[in-house]
Design an enzyme around this catalytic site. Structure first.
Site, PDB file in Angstrom:
ATOM      1  N   ALA A  43      -1.522  -6.931  -4.981  1.00 24.32           N
ATOM      2  CA  ALA A  43      -2.276  -6.788  -3.568  1.00 24.32           C
ATOM      3  C   ALA A  43      -2.105  -5.025  -3.120  1.00 24.32           C
ATOM      4  CB  ALA A  43      -3.315  -7.357  -2.798  1.00 24.32           C
ATOM      5  N   CYS A  44      -1.329  -4.787  -1.677  1.00 22.40           N
ATOM      6  CA  CYS A  44      -1.320  -3.623  -1.649  1.00 22.40           C
ATOM      7  C   CYS A  44      -0.373  -2.420  -2.412  1.00 22.40           C
ATOM      8  CB  CYS A  44      -0.823  -3.788  -0.211  1.00 22.40           C
ATOM      9  SG  CYS A  44      -1.698  -5.063   0.832  1.00 22.40           S
ATOM     10  N   LEU A  45      -0.581  -3.185  -2.971  1.00 18.98           N
ATOM     11  CA  LEU A  45       0.247  -1.498  -4.281  1.00 18.98           C
ATOM     12  C   LEU A  45      -0.082  -1.811  -4.887  1.00 18.98           C
ATOM     13  CD1 LEU A  45       4.455  -1.365  -5.396  1.00 18.98           C
ATOM     14  CD2 LEU A  45       2.323  -1.136  -6.619  1.00 18.98           C
ATOM     15  N   PRO A  84      -4.341   0.286  -4.925  1.00 24.30           N
ATOM     16  CA  PRO A  84      -4.085   1.952  -4.587  1.00 24.30           C
ATOM     17  C   PRO A  84      -3.172   2.807  -5.518  1.00 24.30           C
ATOM     18  CG  PRO A  84      -2.894   1.143  -3.103  1.00 24.30           C
ATOM     19  CD  PRO A  84      -3.248  -0.130  -3.106  1.00 24.30           C
TER      20      PRO A  84
END
Length: 206
Positions: free
Chosen positions: A124-126, A129
């Site tokens: 998700a957070c990698l 973006p």
């Protein structure tokens, strides 16, 4: 024993301290404690070592968290916060930090087109973006031994997705060698050796 003249560090196709920015996203207690793709202590050691490496080479760092100001989450883990104590932290509510105005502006303000990224979770957070930055023409380099997911398959599938989109996977050791590049660069060679030794990689220079 004759190295070529040092390339233009801005135009160099490889990573240099002058053409890169290091993005660190959501290394907070809740996220770390939910990692199941690798040993959590090793994960912490690796992200701290990678961050120290970036600081040693004066690579600018953009740090973000999620939901600290809302009271739903705690701040960056102490071991990492200690290394980044002089850096501002951009707190987001979005799972995708690229969708936070202040975070995105901070990355773009550096003027660097190479984004070295470490984030929790990989899926998700990698991933998000990374995909957004790639679509805007950035080169993105996930540090695979300093990131983790909620499961091995989640982590590995996310890495496959970003790689297929154009991300270039890297590791701590590869980054260290890429930033140093030549033993004749004696101003940073001691930092390179120290970073490798701190990570448990002992170099035989004899």
């Amino acid at each position: 024993m004759s190295s070529f003249e040092k390339r233009d560090p801005i135009k160099d196709e490889l990573i240099t301290p002058e053409n890169s920015v290091f993005v660190v996203i959501d290394y907070q207690p809740t996220q770390v404690n939910s990692i199941n793709s690798m040993n959590r202590a090793e994960l912490i050691n690796n992200i701290v070592a990678t961050t120290k490496l970036m600081k040693a080479y004066d690579v600018p760092v953009v740090l973000s968290t999620v939901n600290v100001q809302t009271g739903r989450n705690k701040d960056t883990i102490p071991a990492l916060k200690e290394v980044l104590k002089d850096e501002p932290s951009y707190d987001c509510t979005s799972i995708n930090a690229w969708e936070d105005r202040e975070f995105q502006e901070a990355v773009k303000k550096t003027g660097r087109k190479n984004i070295i990224i470490a984030a929790l979770w990989t899926e998700a957070c990698l991933t998000f973006p990374t995909l957004d930055a790639l679509s805007e023409g950035y080169h993105v380099f996930p540090v695979v031994d300093a990131v983790g997911g909620t499961s091995v398959i989640a982590h590995e599938t996310a890495l496959r997705r970003v790689e297929q989109a154009g991300a270039q996977l890297t590791t701590f050791a590869q980054l260290a060698c890429e930033l140093q590049r030549d033993w004749n660069r004696t101003d940073t060679a001691p930092k390179f050796v120290q970073a490798m030794m701190d990570k448990g990689i002992f170099l035989n220079l004899g």
